[in-house]
Design a protein around this motif. Structure first.
Motif, PDB file in Angstrom:
ATOM      1  N   UNK A 191      -1.644   9.590   0.774  1.00 60.77           N
ATOM      2  CA  UNK A 191      -1.563   8.283   1.439  1.00 60.77           C
ATOM      3  C   UNK A 191      -1.382   7.176   0.409  1.00 60.77           C
ATOM      4  N   UNK A 192      -2.127   7.240  -0.682  1.00 62.00           N
ATOM      5  CA  UNK A 192      -2.016   6.243  -1.753  1.00 62.00           C
ATOM      6  C   UNK A 192      -0.598   6.258  -2.326  1.00 62.00           C
ATOM      7  N   UNK A 193      -0.059   7.445  -2.539  1.00 68.26           N
ATOM      8  CA  UNK A 193       1.293   7.579  -3.091  1.00 68.26           C
ATOM      9  C   UNK A 193       2.327   6.989  -2.139  1.00 68.26           C
ATOM     10  N   UNK A 194       2.194   7.250  -0.852  1.00 68.18           N
ATOM     11  CA  UNK A 194       3.128   6.707   0.144  1.00 68.18           C
ATOM     12  C   UNK A 194       3.071   5.179   0.175  1.00 68.18           C
ATOM     13  N   UNK A 195       1.864   4.627   0.148  1.00 67.63           N
ATOM     14  CA  UNK A 195       1.706   3.169   0.165  1.00 67.63           C
ATOM     15  C   UNK A 195       2.298   2.544  -1.094  1.00 67.63           C
ATOM     16  N   UNK A 196       2.021   3.155  -2.230  1.00 70.01           N
ATOM     17  CA  UNK A 196       2.534   2.637  -3.503  1.00 70.01           C
ATOM     18  C   UNK A 196       4.060   2.632  -3.503  1.00 70.01           C
ATOM     19  N   UNK A 197       4.658   3.718  -3.062  1.00 68.50           N
ATOM     20  CA  UNK A 197       6.121   3.808  -3.031  1.00 68.50           C
ATOM     21  C   UNK A 197       6.715   2.730  -2.131  1.00 68.50           C
ATOM     22  N   UNK A 198       6.107   2.512  -0.994  1.00 69.40           N
ATOM     23  CA  UNK A 198       6.604   1.500  -0.056  1.00 69.40           C
ATOM     24  C   UNK A 198       6.463   0.086  -0.621  1.00 69.40           C
ATOM     25  N   UNK A 199       5.481  -0.109  -1.497  1.00 66.27           N
ATOM     26  CA  UNK A 199       5.240  -1.426  -2.094  1.00 66.27           C
ATOM     27  C   UNK A 199       5.899  -1.577  -3.475  1.00 66.27           C
ATOM     28  N   UNK A 200       6.597  -0.537  -3.919  1.00 67.06           N
ATOM     29  CA  UNK A 200       7.273  -0.535  -5.224  1.00 67.06           C
ATOM     30  C   UNK A 200       6.304  -0.756  -6.387  1.00 67.06           C
ATOM     31  N   UNK A 201       5.162  -0.076  -6.317  1.00 67.93           N
ATOM     32  CA  UNK A 201       4.184  -0.100  -7.412  1.00 67.93           C
ATOM     33  C   UNK A 201       3.785   1.345  -7.706  1.00 67.93           C
ATOM     34  N   UNK A 202       3.097   1.548  -8.802  1.00 72.45           N
ATOM     35  CA  UNK A 202       2.597   2.870  -9.153  1.00 72.45           C
ATOM     36  C   UNK A 202       1.299   3.135  -8.384  1.00 72.45           C
ATOM     37  N   UNK A 203       1.110   4.372  -7.961  1.00 66.84           N
ATOM     38  CA  UNK A 203      -0.112   4.734  -7.234  1.00 66.84           C
ATOM     39  C   UNK A 203      -1.359   4.420  -8.062  1.00 66.84           C
ATOM     40  N   UNK A 204      -1.296   4.680  -9.354  1.00 71.35           N
ATOM     41  CA  UNK A 204      -2.439   4.419 -10.222  1.00 71.35           C
ATOM     42  C   UNK A 204      -2.803   2.927 -10.221  1.00 71.35           C
ATOM     43  N   UNK A 205      -1.820   2.061 -10.042  1.00 69.60           N
ATOM     44  CA  UNK A 205      -2.097   0.627 -10.003  1.00 69.60           C
ATOM     45  C   UNK A 205      -2.883   0.231  -8.750  1.00 69.60           C
ATOM     46  N   UNK A 206      -2.654   0.935  -7.656  1.00 64.76           N
ATOM     47  CA  UNK A 206      -3.422   0.643  -6.439  1.00 64.76           C
ATOM     48  C   UNK A 206      -4.884   1.041  -6.601  1.00 64.76           C
ATOM     49  N   UNK A 207      -5.142   1.998  -7.473  1.00 68.61           N
ATOM     50  CA  UNK A 207      -6.510   2.477  -7.690  1.00 68.61           C
ATOM     51  C   UNK A 207      -7.188   1.855  -8.902  1.00 68.61           C
ATOM     52  N   UNK A 208      -6.476   1.015  -9.616  1.00 72.13           N
ATOM     53  CA  UNK A 208      -6.985   0.440 -10.858  1.00 72.13           C
ATOM     54  C   UNK A 208      -8.159  -0.504 -10.623  1.00 72.13           C
ATOM     55  N   UNK A 209      -9.136  -0.420 -11.528  1.00 69.79           N
ATOM     56  CA  UNK A 209     -10.265  -1.352 -11.460  1.00 69.79           C
ATOM     57  C   UNK A 209      -9.830  -2.756 -11.876  1.00 69.79           C
ATOM     58  N   UNK A 210      -8.776  -2.829 -12.677  1.00 65.15           N
ATOM     59  CA  UNK A 210      -8.215  -4.130 -13.028  1.00 65.15           C
ATOM     60  C   UNK A 210      -7.362  -4.597 -11.861  1.00 65.15           C
ATOM     61  N   UNK A 211      -7.433  -5.855 -11.569  1.00 70.29           N
ATOM     62  CA  UNK A 211      -6.658  -6.392 -10.460  1.00 70.29           C
ATOM     63  C   UNK A 211      -5.171  -6.171 -10.700  1.00 70.29           C
ATOM     64  N   UNK A 212      -4.470  -5.742  -9.698  1.00 67.21           N
ATOM     65  CA  UNK A 212      -3.034  -5.515  -9.790  1.00 67.21           C
ATOM     66  C   UNK A 212      -2.274  -6.841  -9.904  1.00 67.21           C
ATOM     67  N   UNK A 213      -2.943  -7.937  -9.601  1.00 71.33           N
ATOM     68  CA  UNK A 213      -2.306  -9.251  -9.624  1.00 71.33           C
ATOM     69  C   UNK A 213      -1.649  -9.531 -10.978  1.00 71.33           C
ATOM     70  N   UNK A 214      -2.329  -9.185 -12.076  1.00 73.61           N
ATOM     71  CA  UNK A 214      -1.790  -9.431 -13.412  1.00 73.61           C
ATOM     72  C   UNK A 214      -0.478  -8.666 -13.610  1.00 73.61           C
ATOM     73  N   UNK A 215      -0.423  -7.456 -13.142  1.00 77.01           N
ATOM     74  CA  UNK A 215       0.788  -6.649 -13.273  1.00 77.01           C
ATOM     75  C   UNK A 215       1.902  -7.229 -12.397  1.00 77.01           C
ATOM     76  N   UNK A 216       1.566  -7.684 -11.215  1.00 80.26           N
ATOM     77  CA  UNK A 216       2.559  -8.291 -10.332  1.00 80.26           C
ATOM     78  C   UNK A 216       3.126  -9.567 -10.930  1.00 80.26           C
ATOM     79  N   UNK A 217       2.275 -10.328 -11.563  1.00 75.00           N
ATOM     80  CA  UNK A 217       2.709 -11.564 -12.227  1.00 75.00           C
ATOM     81  C   UNK A 217       3.718 -11.257 -13.324  1.00 75.00           C
ATOM     82  N   UNK A 218       3.539 -10.164 -14.020  1.00 72.51           N
ATOM     83  CA  UNK A 218       4.418  -9.779 -15.114  1.00 72.51           C
ATOM     84  C   UNK A 218       5.802  -9.374 -14.660  1.00 72.51           C
ATOM     85  N   UNK A 219       5.934  -9.004 -13.385  1.00 77.61           N
ATOM     86  CA  UNK A 219       7.226  -8.584 -12.865  1.00 77.61           C
ATOM     87  C   UNK A 219       7.955  -9.696 -12.133  1.00 77.61           C
ATOM     88  N   UNK A 220       7.299 -10.811 -11.950  1.00 78.14           N
ATOM     89  CA  UNK A 220       7.914 -11.920 -11.185  1.00 78.14           C
ATOM     90  C   UNK A 220       8.910 -12.687 -12.019  1.00 78.14           C
TER      91      UNK A 220
END
Length: 91
Positions: A62-91
């Protein structure tokens, strides 16, 4: 609570937080859109997003399916660090 239970709870909370951030960042995506795009049921997506206490047990598939649909890595959805920083880097 044993360590593995605490770790699972922490991962569930991270998944909830990071899923909400991904869905709100950039061009927001609604629950029903994500459901259609990922193949994950609307009910499961809603339960994950509302799981601020870490009680939801989510399959890795389920995590993998959600990540693929959102164009992120599955590990990023589970990361203790907020994914916001990574999203900012791609904007």
């Amino acid at each position: 609570m044993i360590d593995s239970e605490k770790e699972m709870k922490d991962l569930a909370i991270c998944l909830s937080r990071n899923l909400v951030l991904c869905m709100c960042y950039g061009k927001p995506i609604k629950n029903n859109e994500l459901s259609k795009k990922s193949g994950v049921s609307l009910a499961v997506i809603t339960r994950i997003k509302n799981d601020w206490q870490g009680k939801e047990k989510v399959q890795l598939e389920t995590v993998v399916k959600l990540a693929a649909a959102l164009n992120v890595e599955a590990v990023d959805l589970l990361s203790k660090n907020s994914i916001y920083q990574k999203l900012e880097g791609t904007a």
